[in-house]
Design a protein around this motif. Structure first.
Motif, PDB file in Angstrom:
ATOM      1  N   PRO A  71       0.818  -1.153  -0.226  1.00 34.82           N
ATOM      2  CA  PRO A  71       0.043  -0.266  -0.409  1.00 34.82           C
ATOM      3  C   PRO A  71       1.211   0.976  -0.438  1.00 34.82           C
ATOM      4  O   PRO A  71       2.053   1.704   0.671  1.00 34.82           O
ATOM      5  CB  PRO A  71      -0.213  -0.526   1.381  1.00 34.82           C
ATOM      6  CG  PRO A  71      -0.913  -1.665   1.892  1.00 34.82           C
ATOM      7  CD  PRO A  71       0.091  -2.084   1.499  1.00 34.82           C
ATOM      8  N   SER A  72       0.028   2.265  -0.860  1.00 34.92           N
ATOM      9  CA  SER A  72       1.166   3.336  -0.876  1.00 34.92           C
ATOM     10  C   SER A  72       2.564   3.209  -1.416  1.00 34.92           C
ATOM     11  O   SER A  72       3.116   4.592  -1.098  1.00 34.92           O
ATOM     12  CB  SER A  72       0.884   3.981   0.608  1.00 34.92           C
ATOM     13  OG  SER A  72      -0.839   4.094   0.570  1.00 34.92           O
ATOM     14  N   GLN A  73       3.059   2.150  -1.893  1.00 35.12           N
ATOM     15  CA  GLN A  73       3.848   2.145  -2.656  1.00 35.12           C
ATOM     16  C   GLN A  73       3.932   1.950  -4.111  1.00 35.12           C
ATOM     17  O   GLN A  73       2.930   1.446  -4.925  1.00 35.12           O
ATOM     18  CB  GLN A  73       5.354   0.897  -1.898  1.00 35.12           C
ATOM     19  CG  GLN A  73       5.203   1.869  -0.638  1.00 35.12           C
ATOM     20  CD  GLN A  73       6.483   0.609   0.027  1.00 35.12           C
ATOM     21  OE1 GLN A  73       7.177  -0.254  -0.531  1.00 35.12           O
ATOM     22  NE2 GLN A  73       6.284   0.794   1.038  1.00 35.12           N
TER      23      GLN A  73
ATOM     24  N   LYS B  52       5.604  14.983  -3.827  1.00 36.81           N
ATOM     25  CA  LYS B  52       4.744  13.895  -3.271  1.00 36.81           C
ATOM     26  C   LYS B  52       3.148  13.897  -3.392  1.00 36.81           C
ATOM     27  O   LYS B  52       2.295  13.179  -3.079  1.00 36.81           O
ATOM     28  CB  LYS B  52       5.641  13.450  -2.251  1.00 36.81           C
ATOM     29  CG  LYS B  52       7.046  13.120  -2.418  1.00 36.81           C
ATOM     30  CD  LYS B  52       7.339  12.533  -0.787  1.00 36.81           C
ATOM     31  CE  LYS B  52       8.579  12.114  -0.733  1.00 36.81           C
ATOM     32  NZ  LYS B  52       9.510  12.532  -1.932  1.00 36.81           N
ATOM     33  N   PHE B  53       3.136  15.106  -3.016  1.00 36.05           N
ATOM     34  CA  PHE B  53       1.679  15.338  -2.945  1.00 36.05           C
ATOM     35  C   PHE B  53       0.955  16.664  -3.709  1.00 36.05           C
ATOM     36  O   PHE B  53       1.800  17.684  -3.550  1.00 36.05           O
ATOM     37  CB  PHE B  53       1.011  15.075  -1.332  1.00 36.05           C
ATOM     38  CG  PHE B  53       1.367  14.391  -0.692  1.00 36.05           C
ATOM     39  CD1 PHE B  53       2.697  14.258   0.426  1.00 36.05           C
ATOM     40  CD2 PHE B  53       0.095  13.192  -0.244  1.00 36.05           C
ATOM     41  CE1 PHE B  53       2.782  12.977   0.779  1.00 36.05           C
ATOM     42  CE2 PHE B  53       0.875  11.901   0.790  1.00 36.05           C
ATOM     43  CZ  PHE B  53       1.954  11.999   1.351  1.00 36.05           C
TER      44      PHE B  53
ATOM     45  N   VAL C 190      -3.408   8.267  -7.509  1.00 34.08           N
ATOM     46  CA  VAL C 190      -2.149   8.716  -7.614  1.00 34.08           C
ATOM     47  C   VAL C 190      -1.418   7.621  -8.766  1.00 34.08           C
ATOM     48  O   VAL C 190      -1.158   7.000  -9.181  1.00 34.08           O
ATOM     49  CB  VAL C 190      -1.426   7.095  -6.617  1.00 34.08           C
ATOM     50  CG1 VAL C 190       0.185   7.322  -6.629  1.00 34.08           C
ATOM     51  CG2 VAL C 190      -2.735   7.296  -5.173  1.00 34.08           C
TER      52      VAL C 190
ATOM     53  N   ARG D   5       1.128  11.866  -4.967  1.00 36.11           N
ATOM     54  CA  ARG D   5      -0.481  11.690  -5.074  1.00 36.11           C
ATOM     55  C   ARG D   5      -1.493  12.556  -5.710  1.00 36.11           C
ATOM     56  O   ARG D   5      -0.458  13.400  -4.258  1.00 36.11           O
ATOM     57  CB  ARG D   5      -0.977  11.132  -3.799  1.00 36.11           C
ATOM     58  CG  ARG D   5      -2.506  11.090  -2.775  1.00 36.11           C
ATOM     59  CD  ARG D   5      -2.652  10.359  -1.415  1.00 36.11           C
ATOM     60  NE  ARG D   5      -2.045   9.639  -1.627  1.00 36.11           N
ATOM     61  CZ  ARG D   5      -2.176   8.068  -1.521  1.00 36.11           C
ATOM     62  NH1 ARG D   5      -4.074   7.820  -1.979  1.00 36.11           N
ATOM     63  NH2 ARG D   5      -1.710   6.669  -0.983  1.00 36.11           N
TER      64      ARG D   5
END
Lengths: 112, 117
Positions: free
Chosen positions: A40-42, B9-10, B88, B113
């Motif tokens: 997750p999130s990678q 990153k965001f 994402v 993201r």
């Protein structure tokens, strides 16, 4: 591109061996099989790659039968940290201008 | 050797705003890719490049543009962001070994993201 089919999800208990099978009926002669793992999130990361028979590394084993129409990723003695999505891809460096396609993968949940 | 890096990153955008996502790799790879991943879904290819100065469309190219002016950089642009582009975004580079026995691997960045309000 050879299309792949793999289960949407699997559950396993810690310490068990997990086998995830991928079908690729129209695999071409120059195609090889690659598996990626995504937490997750990678971003996904490479696990193992093979062309035929069996390949083993420190993380997993890959079993490919003689007809190469399927392959099985084997994870020995899974732990909670192996919970991830696993993707099976089929492609060839000889058609490098054609990008590899990621399907939806298999979501593995490891239970304590 | 940093591998593949992505900036930012965001990011939060309002509908209609534009932005550029930067991907950089220090592995001298020829091939670079941009993917998007929506919740619970696999990766879908937006655009890719097979070398400096080249770009090609992937599965879901609409609303995005890309440029590969330098081998190490691959830029993804959103000219007029829409809520449907909330996702994402992952960049990847690939080494293409044409000798059997060597590994053909894609290396992924950590992701960006993006939320479009």
């Amino acid at each position: 591109l050879a299309k792949t089919t793999q289960p949407i999800s699997m559950d396993s208990y810690e310490g068990q061996e997990v086998n995830i099978t991928c079908s690729h009926n129209n695999i071409a002669t120059n195609d090889y099989i690659t598996w990626y793992q995504q937490f997750p999130s990678q971003g996904p990361r490479f696990i193992i790659q093979g062309y035929k028979t069996k390949v083993t590394n420190e993380v997993a084993s890959l079993f490919i039968p003689a007809d190469r129409k399927s392959s099985t990723l084997s994870l020995p003695r899974v732990s909670l940290s192996d919970t991830a999505v696993y993707y099976c891809l089929v492609g060839s460096t000889y058609s490098g201008n054609t990008p590899l396609v990621f399907g939806k993968g298999t979501r593995l949940s490891v239970i304590a | 050797n940093a591998g593949v890096t992505q900036t930012p990153k965001f990011r939060v955008l309002k509908t209609g705003q534009s932005m550029t996502l930067l991907c950089a790799q220090d592995m001298n790879h020829e091939y670079m890719y941009w993917y998007r991943q929506d919740p619970g879904m696999g990766l879908r290819l937006i655009h890719y490049s097979v070398g400096e100065g080249t770009t090609a469309k992937g599965e879901v190219p609409d609303g995005y543009n890309v440029s590969r002016l330098k081998k190490q950089n691959f830029l993804l642009g959103l000219e007029s962001a829409a809520p449907s582009q909330t996702s994402v975004y992952f960049c990847a580079s690939r080494n293409l070994n044409r000798d059997r026995g060597l590994t053909d691997t894609q290396y992924f960045g950590p992701g960006t993201r993006l939320t479009v309000l």
